[in-house]
Motif scaffolding. Structure first.
Motif, mmCIF file in Angstrom:
data_model
loop_
_atom_site.group_PDB
_atom_site.id
_atom_site.type_symbol
_atom_site.label_atom_id
_atom_site.label_comp_id
_atom_site.label_asym_id
_atom_site.label_seq_id
_atom_site.Cartn_x
_atom_site.Cartn_y
_atom_site.Cartn_z
ATOM 1 N N ALA A 136 -3.066 2.840 8.150
ATOM 2 C CA ALA A 136 -3.925 3.090 6.987
ATOM 3 C C ALA A 136 -5.229 2.319 7.132
ATOM 4 C CB ALA A 136 -3.208 2.671 5.698
ATOM 5 N N ASP A 137 -6.200 2.667 6.275
ATOM 6 C CA ASP A 137 -7.455 1.915 6.127
ATOM 7 C C ASP A 137 -8.240 1.790 7.429
ATOM 8 O OD1 ASP A 137 -6.666 1.631 3.520
ATOM 9 O OD2 ASP A 137 -6.063 -0.460 3.689
ATOM 10 N N LEU A 138 -8.249 2.836 8.235
ATOM 11 C CA LEU A 138 -9.000 2.823 9.487
ATOM 12 C C LEU A 138 -10.467 2.501 9.216
ATOM 13 C CD1 LEU A 138 -9.040 3.418 12.546
ATOM 14 C CD2 LEU A 138 -9.548 5.803 11.953
ATOM 15 N N THR A 139 -10.999 1.523 9.968
ATOM 16 C CA THR A 139 -12.355 1.024 9.736
ATOM 17 C C THR A 139 -13.014 0.719 11.076
ATOM 18 O OG1 THR A 139 -11.704 0.032 7.619
ATOM 19 C CG2 THR A 139 -13.714 -0.820 8.645
ATOM 20 N N GLY A 140 -14.300 0.977 11.177
ATOM 21 C CA GLY A 140 -15.036 0.624 12.387
ATOM 22 C C GLY A 140 -16.458 0.233 12.057
ATOM 23 N N VAL A 141 -16.975 -0.786 12.741
ATOM 24 C CA VAL A 141 -18.373 -1.180 12.574
ATOM 25 C C VAL A 141 -19.019 -1.350 13.938
ATOM 26 C CG1 VAL A 141 -18.013 -2.301 10.341
ATOM 27 C CG2 VAL A 141 -17.864 -3.665 12.430
ATOM 28 N N LEU A 158 -13.073 -2.435 15.649
ATOM 29 C CA LEU A 158 -12.210 -1.398 15.096
ATOM 30 C C LEU A 158 -11.025 -2.080 14.433
ATOM 31 C CD1 LEU A 158 -11.527 1.749 15.015
ATOM 32 C CD2 LEU A 158 -9.980 1.230 16.912
ATOM 33 N N SER A 159 -10.613 -1.580 13.275
ATOM 34 C CA SER A 159 -9.490 -2.210 12.578
ATOM 35 C C SER A 159 -8.685 -1.169 11.817
ATOM 36 C CB SER A 159 -9.988 -3.300 11.624
ATOM 37 O OG SER A 159 -10.868 -2.756 10.653
ATOM 38 N N TYR A 160 -7.464 -1.540 11.489
ATOM 39 C CA TYR A 160 -6.600 -0.702 10.663
ATOM 40 C C TYR A 160 -5.439 -1.556 10.180
ATOM 41 C CZ TYR A 160 -4.362 -0.322 15.292
ATOM 42 O OH TYR A 160 -3.814 -0.596 16.528
ATOM 43 N N ARG A 161 -4.761 -1.055 9.163
ATOM 44 C CA ARG A 161 -3.523 -1.682 8.720
ATOM 45 C C ARG A 161 -2.362 -0.878 9.278
ATOM 46 N NH1 ARG A 161 -3.033 -3.041 2.721
ATOM 47 N NH2 ARG A 161 -1.961 -4.866 3.533
ATOM 48 N N ASP A 212 0.831 -1.195 0.000
ATOM 49 C CA ASP A 212 0.000 0.000 0.000
ATOM 50 C C ASP A 212 0.868 1.248 0.000
ATOM 51 O OD1 ASP A 212 -2.263 -1.449 0.010
ATOM 52 O OD2 ASP A 212 -2.918 -0.952 2.017
ATOM 53 N N SER A 213 2.008 1.189 -0.668
ATOM 54 C CA SER A 213 2.977 2.273 -0.556
ATOM 55 C C SER A 213 2.444 3.597 -1.079
ATOM 56 C CB SER A 213 4.256 1.912 -1.317
ATOM 57 O OG SER A 213 3.967 1.663 -2.684
ATOM 58 N N GLY A 214 1.425 3.572 -1.935
ATOM 59 C CA GLY A 214 0.903 4.821 -2.460
ATOM 60 C C GLY A 214 -0.270 5.373 -1.684
ATOM 61 N N PHE A 215 -0.669 4.710 -0.615
ATOM 62 C CA PHE A 215 -1.861 5.129 0.123
ATOM 63 C C PHE A 215 -1.464 5.948 1.337
ATOM 64 C CE2 PHE A 215 -6.274 4.969 0.843
ATOM 65 C CZ PHE A 215 -6.483 4.895 2.194
ATOM 66 N N PRO A 216 -2.042 7.128 1.518
ATOM 67 C CA PRO A 216 -1.650 7.958 2.648
ATOM 68 C C PRO A 216 -2.085 7.349 3.967
ATOM 69 C CG PRO A 216 -3.559 8.899 1.563
ATOM 70 C CD PRO A 216 -3.096 7.751 0.709
ATOM 71 N N ARG A 255 6.456 -4.724 6.720
ATOM 72 C CA ARG A 255 5.323 -5.166 5.895
ATOM 73 C C ARG A 255 4.018 -4.771 6.575
ATOM 74 N NH1 ARG A 255 2.616 -9.893 7.551
ATOM 75 N NH2 ARG A 255 1.806 -10.191 5.452
ATOM 76 N N TRP A 256 2.982 -4.640 5.743
ATOM 77 C CA TRP A 256 1.665 -4.271 6.247
ATOM 78 C C TRP A 256 0.970 -5.481 6.860
ATOM 79 C CZ3 TRP A 256 -0.053 0.568 6.689
ATOM 80 C CH2 TRP A 256 0.553 1.560 5.905
ATOM 81 N N ILE A 257 0.367 -5.276 8.019
ATOM 82 C CA ILE A 257 -0.523 -6.274 8.608
ATOM 83 C C ILE A 257 -1.835 -5.578 8.959
ATOM 84 C CG2 ILE A 257 1.394 -7.596 9.569
ATOM 85 C CD1 ILE A 257 0.460 -6.553 12.371
ATOM 86 N N THR A 258 -2.867 -6.373 9.204
ATOM 87 C CA THR A 258 -4.160 -5.840 9.620
ATOM 88 C C THR A 258 -4.467 -6.281 11.038
ATOM 89 O OG1 THR A 258 -4.991 -5.937 7.346
ATOM 90 C CG2 THR A 258 -6.623 -5.715 9.101
ATOM 91 N N LEU A 259 -4.741 -5.314 11.904
ATOM 92 C CA LEU A 259 -5.221 -5.581 13.255
ATOM 93 C C LEU A 259 -6.709 -5.255 13.314
ATOM 94 C CD1 LEU A 259 -2.532 -4.057 15.674
ATOM 95 C CD2 LEU A 259 -2.708 -6.402 14.833
#
Length: 269
Positions: free
Chosen positions: A261-266, A93-96, A67-71, A189-193
């Protein structure tokens, strides 16, 4: 949903939500920009900033696309995530995230998590607080020495909250799931929590915590008490990262960078 995207929402049903991931297009999920206004940023810690940046490419061999191009934001704040009814009791709640290559763990550090409680008291469960611990809660991933991972929590000081797999630290919060995983996987490397918090019904010990790393559940705890009043709800995200601990021997020996990156919440309930 692609597997990499499903890591951001590892549950089957939810009421509503938001995401800053442009590829995550689902019904009931609002797309938001990485701005203070869209994310409801408030109570920003003094002497900190949260600029949008372009992170470097991944430096380790990985099957995951970079995701190197994603702010990515570096917030030191809390994000409002209340349900439409005004009080969420069960959320994910999640994010990379990615840590720079050559990361030095020292004694440990905190990562963004979830907070809540009663009114303004919900902001109080950090920094070693011992008073009114039944009026607030705070749940954050933490790395320890050698990259060992856990959930670092401020919960009411009840007997069941002290039971294994929790460890009550001598001076501050509870360490839940000590060394259940290792943050080595996030170096270069990117991981998702993704983590789930379910509040207990008042008068019962049926609260739950769960943490996923790249879609795999690594910590799952039930039988908890996170509140003693219906006035207590999940307020949002405590989005902050730092080395500590509170003494100098926790400090990083050099400037180190972490990207999010990719902050998400449901909201489930």
């Amino acid at each position: 949903m692609l597997m990499a995207l499903s890591h951001l929402i590892p549950v089957d049903t939810f009421q509503c939500g938001f995401t800053a991931c442009p590829s995550l297009n689902l019904e009931k999920i609002d797309q938001v920009a990485l701005t203070d206004e869209d994310l409801g940023v408030h109570r920003v810690t003094s002497r900190t900033s949260h600029p949008l940046v372009v992170p470097p490419p991944e430096s380790s061999d990985s099957a995951e696309p970079s995701d190197s191009g994603f702010p990515a934001p570096a917030f030191a704040s809390r994000l409002a995530m209340d349900s439409a009814s005004g009080g969420a009791t069960h959320v994910v709640l999640s994010y990379r995230m990615m840590l720079q290559s050559g990361w030095e763990w020292v004694k440990g550090g905190k990562l963004p998590g979830i907070f809540g409680g009663e009114g303004d008291l919900s902001y109080a469960c950090t920094g070693g607080r011992k008073d009114n611990r039944c009026k607030c809660f705070n749940v954050r991933p933490m790395w320890r020495a050698k990259g060992n991972g856990e959930l670092y929590t401020y919960l009411p000081l009840t007997p069941h909250n002290r039971d294994p797999p929790s460890l009550q630290n001598n001076d501050y919060g509870f360490s839940v799931g000590c060394a259940a995983f290792n943050f080595d996987v996030a170096v270069g490397r990117w991981i998702t929590l993704a983590f789930r918090v379910k509040l207990n019904n008042v008068g019962s010990e049926d609260g739950e915590l769960e943490l996923w790393v790249d879609g795999k559940s690594v910590i799952a705890v039930s039988g908890l008490q996170l509140r003693d009043s219906d006035k207590a709800h999940i307020k949002g995200a405590h989005f902050q990262t730092f080395f500590g601990g509170h003494s100098e021997d926790w400090a990083s020996p050099k400037d180190q960078r972490a990207w999010f990156a990719d902050l998400t919440g449901v909201v489930i309930e």
